[in-house]
Design an enzyme around this catalytic site. Structure first.
Site, PDB file in Angstrom:
ATOM      1  N   PRO A 153      -6.277  40.532  26.205  1.00  9.11           N
ATOM      2  CG  PRO A 153      -4.513  42.078  26.202  1.00  9.11           C
ATOM      3  CD  PRO A 153      -5.906  41.868  25.667  1.00  9.11           C
ATOM      4  CG  ASP A 154      -3.200  36.401  30.310  1.00  4.53           C
ATOM      5  OD1 ASP A 154      -2.297  37.076  29.781  1.00  4.53           O
ATOM      6  OD2 ASP A 154      -3.118  35.172  30.465  1.00  4.53           O
ATOM      7  CG  PHE A 155      -3.391  41.704  33.920  1.00  4.17           C
ATOM      8  CD1 PHE A 155      -3.134  43.060  33.875  1.00  4.17           C
ATOM      9  CD2 PHE A 155      -4.712  41.280  33.998  1.00  4.17           C
ATOM     10  CE1 PHE A 155      -4.166  43.993  33.910  1.00  4.17           C
ATOM     11  CE2 PHE A 155      -5.752  42.198  34.033  1.00  4.17           C
ATOM     12  CZ  PHE A 155      -5.473  43.552  33.986  1.00  4.17           C
ATOM     13  NE  ARG A 156       0.740  38.947  37.961  1.00  2.00           N
ATOM     14  CZ  ARG A 156      -0.258  39.736  38.298  1.00  2.00           C
ATOM     15  NH1 ARG A 156      -1.449  39.544  37.768  1.00  2.00           N
ATOM     16  NH2 ARG A 156      -0.081  40.738  39.153  1.00  2.00           N
ATOM     17  CG  ASN A 199     -11.955  39.549  34.284  1.00  2.71           C
ATOM     18  OD1 ASN A 199     -10.764  39.478  34.584  1.00  2.71           O
ATOM     19  ND2 ASN A 199     -12.651  38.523  33.848  1.00  2.71           N
ATOM     20  CG  ASP A 228     -13.781  41.929  30.668  1.00  4.11           C
ATOM     21  OD1 ASP A 228     -14.878  41.720  31.219  1.00  4.11           O
ATOM     22  OD2 ASP A 228     -12.879  41.071  30.593  1.00  4.11           O
ATOM     23  CG  HIS A 280      -9.318  43.768  40.762  1.00  2.00           C
ATOM     24  ND1 HIS A 280      -8.424  42.935  40.139  1.00  2.00           N
ATOM     25  CD2 HIS A 280      -9.196  43.502  42.101  1.00  2.00           C
ATOM     26  CE1 HIS A 280      -7.795  42.189  41.039  1.00  2.00           C
ATOM     27  NE2 HIS A 280      -8.255  42.525  42.230  1.00  2.00           N
TER      28      HIS A 280
END
Length: 322
Positions: free
Chosen positions: A63-66, A137, A139, A156
């Protein structure tokens, strides 16, 4: 410090403005994806930078964040957080590490496969066009797709290494050590001093890696084409890279696309995979994408599977015609 970062960003904006030239001179034949493809094929585009966010991994099942309803922040109720972003807040983590490690168990690298978009970026590297990929990302799917450390700025951070949070210790741990702790339901503690051990991902309240700033200063003045995919550009200082000074193409994102003064920014509104596939087709790289999807691990998203099957069918037809 954040103050130093702000000074650096102001300096770099001025530097990029002078280096790239904000003269209004048109680089693209037309402000479309076709115009971008033509520019890449012209031989004048030698250094492409990609800026990517969580949107390039959603078709892999991450899933993305927003996004409303489906985004990560909209689905954290079970962790009883004071607010969704707390799960990535460094001060909250030090007091309450359990929610983060529970989430890490669900989203841990190695459980997901790259998407069409990841392989398109790898294809840019193979063609000798990728200057760097700046990723928000954590991931690691860029690495799974075949990018190496030199190709990437993991703005990040990364799960590849972890460190003790104590400034007096800072003992380093590798991916296997952290994975064992996370999947055994243990809260990772330092063997040396018994403090928490945190993956080297950047939490709110922490500075970005130094390499982000040093590479930014070297890479962007040489950038011929900036491709932005899968990010809403809401998080600073990463978002500052996409200052209107720097834009050329954005698959999702905000620059000057339709004003009377627009002369170089292109918006292609689609999923990241659709956009990459369309651009690859315009460039004559469709077969390359097929090869990657057939040879390497790929996302099990229905779209990716359909693309792979369609391309395989096309290849069989071509083979029959031979």
């Amino acid at each position: 410090t954040l103050y130093w970062h702000a000074i650096q960003l102001d300096f770099l904006r001025n530097l990029f403005s002078k280096t790239l030239g904000i003269s209004g001179e048109k680089v693209l034949d037309e402000l479309t994806l076709e115009g971008v493809a033509s520019y890449i094929q012209s031989g004048k585009c030698k250094n492409i930078i990609c800026m990517v966010g969580a949107g390039i991994s959603t078709s892999a099942g991450i899933p993305d964040f927003r996004s409303p309803d489906t985004g990560l922040y909209a689905n954290l109720q079970k962790y009883n957080l004071p607010y969704p972003e707390a799960i990535f807040q460094i001060d909250y983590f030090k007091k309450h590490p359990e929610p983060f490690f529970a989430l890490a168990r669900e989203l841990y690298p190695g459980q997901f496969k790259p998407t069409v978009c990841h392989y398109f970026i790898k294809l840019l590297k193979d063609k000798g066009l990728l200057k760097r990929c700046y990723s928000q990302n954590i991931d690691t799917l860029e690495r799974v797709a075949g990018l190496e450390g030199e190709d990437l700025i993991e703005a990040h951070g990364t799960f590849y290494t972890s460190h003790c949070v104590s400034f007096m210790c800072r003992k380093e741990y590798d991916l296997d050590w952290m994975k064992e702790k996370i999947f055994s339901d243990d809260i990772p503690k330092c063997d040396k001093c018994s403090n928490l051990v945190k993956p080297d991902i950047v939490f709110f309240g922490e500075n970005l890696p130094k390499r982000f700033f040093t590479s930014m200063a070297m890479d962007f003045p040489r950038c011929d084409l900036l491709i932005i995919m899968g990010t809403s550009l809401q998080v600073q200082p990463f978002a500052a890279l996409a200052d209107p000074i720097l834009g050329i193409i954005s698959i999702g994102g905000g620059m000057d696309f339709d004003s009377a003064k627009a002369y170089r920014d292109v918006a292609h509104i689609s999923t990241c995979d659709d956009g990459c596939l369309e651009l690859a087709e315009l460039l004559g790289w469709k077969v390359n994408i097929l090869y990657m999807l057939s040879k390497y691990p790929y996302s099990m998203d229905p779209f990716v599977i359909r693309v792979r099957q369609r391309l395989l069918t096309s290849m069989k037809v071509l083979e029959t015609l031979k």
